[in-house]
Each structure stands twice: as structure tokens, then as C-alpha cells.
Design an enzyme around this catalytic site. Sequence first.
Site, mmCIF file in Angstrom:
data_model
loop_
_atom_site.group_PDB
_atom_site.id
_atom_site.type_symbol
_atom_site.label_atom_id
_atom_site.label_comp_id
_atom_site.label_asym_id
_atom_site.label_seq_id
_atom_site.Cartn_x
_atom_site.Cartn_y
_atom_site.Cartn_z
ATOM 1 N N ASP A 74 -0.534 9.242 -3.685
ATOM 2 C CA ASP A 74 0.537 8.579 -4.423
ATOM 3 C C ASP A 74 1.401 9.592 -5.172
ATOM 4 O OD1 ASP A 74 -0.218 5.902 -3.756
ATOM 5 O OD2 ASP A 74 -1.890 6.092 -5.168
ATOM 6 N N ARG A 97 -2.501 8.947 2.407
ATOM 7 C CA ARG A 97 -1.258 8.957 1.642
ATOM 8 C C ARG A 97 -1.574 9.108 0.157
ATOM 9 N NH1 ARG A 97 2.482 4.114 4.223
ATOM 10 N NH2 ARG A 97 2.620 4.939 6.362
ATOM 11 N N ARG A 111 -8.454 6.333 -9.179
ATOM 12 C CA ARG A 111 -7.884 6.278 -10.530
ATOM 13 C C ARG A 111 -8.430 5.095 -11.331
ATOM 14 N NH1 ARG A 111 -1.677 6.452 -9.272
ATOM 15 N NH2 ARG A 111 -1.545 6.082 -11.526
#
Length: 251
Positions: free
Chosen positions: A52, A50, A197
Site C-alpha cells: 500500500d 501489492r 497493520r
Amino acid sequence: MPKIKLVIGYDGTDFHGFARQPGLRTIQGVLEEHLARIHNHPVEVFGSGRTDAGVHARAQVVHFERDVGPPADKYVYLLRRSLPRDIVPILAEEVPDDFHARFSVRTKTYRYTIQRAAIPDVFSHRYTWHEPLSMNVQRMQEAAYDLLGEHDFTSFCASTTHVEDKVRTLFAVDVAQRGTYLDIICSGNGFLQYMVRIIVGTLVDLGEGRLDRQIRQILAARDRSLAGRTAPARGLCLWQVDYEGNEVHNG
């Protein structure tokens, strides 16, 4: 029922992430909508992971099952005619029943791109983090080495994540200059929410002198507050997904 594997690329800027969410534009939701039109009944799509909101993909892998429908290689043509321009089907093929887009993954690779020029490039701002400050790239490369191997990455994931097992293995973390761009490429057997990230933000903070902790210290603490910033979503791209005996890539 026959199972179809579909490889897609997408610009995640105008999507609320991959996973289906009622009333919101998502990759899974749009794909299922267009596949339902082809089959004249609902189709459930399963992704390799998934991404973001705002995160892109060069080669995301999904699969779906169908009882009837066109030959596998026709899906690329049919979907290209109907999908919006920010989702591009690349490859479609029939796969064995035991294939699963998520659970069969061997390695995932993400690439994060930082633009270091003094003036941001208007044509790449959707896909890069503009960070023009001076960075010690060598220090970033040395710090990246300490992320390799199997670790508990609690310090490098969202504090709100519901995943209990935060142990992951990173096979490669490369920091590479490309003109005025800096690419940080992470390959591993899986990633937690915001993990890449936060790795990027931490390496940048180390390179800019904002952070003086060692990566090993941050890992051992299992404390998100000790790591660096969470880099913006727009610079992150799911670059490649590998399966046993089958390397998936774009071009």
C-alpha cells in the site's frame, strides 16, 4: 519468451503503493517506465504482492517477460543507473516459464517497527511508528501466539476489501525488542489488505491496555470493528519472499 525475476528494495514514502495507477507515482509504474526504455517497447511487470501507499520493501520480487534484451544479470546495473534513488534493484536472473512472482510464492514475511523512545528519532521516522507509551510486551507476545495457524482473518483486514476468501495461514508472529525499537514480524502464506497493520495495531492496543478482548474472540467474530487500530503504513516493510527451493533476501 525468456522470463526475468527482479528483486528490488524501495522506500515507499513517496509512492502511491505498488500497483500502477494513472497519473500517480507507483512502484510498478516507475519500473515499467524504465524497463520500456531499456527494451524500446512496453513491458508489463508482475509483483509478489501489492504494498500500500507508504509501505516499504526490503526485498520485493517482480517478474517480466522479454523477447530480446540484455543478459539477465545486466538489469541490476542498467536499472541502478536510471531508477530514482528510492527504488534499488538488488538481483536479476532468468527463471523458468512456470515461475510467477505472485502465484509461486511459498511464504511472505513482513516486519513492522515501532519506535518507543520518548523523543522520536528524526533519522528513522519515515520507517517507524513512534509510540512511546508503556506497553506490556509479554501480553503482546502471548496474544500473538493465538494468531498462528489457519484462520479466517475477516476481523484483521480492511472492511472494504473485495477478496471473498479471507482464510490465511500464519507460520510465525514474533514480537521482539531491539533497544528502543519493537519489531513485529509476521510470516504467512498470504496477507489481506491492511492485515499486518491491523494485527500490529491490535497487539499494541492490547499491550497498552486499550483493548481487553482476546485474539481468539476477535478472530471468531469475523468483525473488523472488534480488532484494534490500523497501524500507520510507514512502519511496515515487506521483508522477505520465499519460493520453493529459493529463499529471496537482501544481503
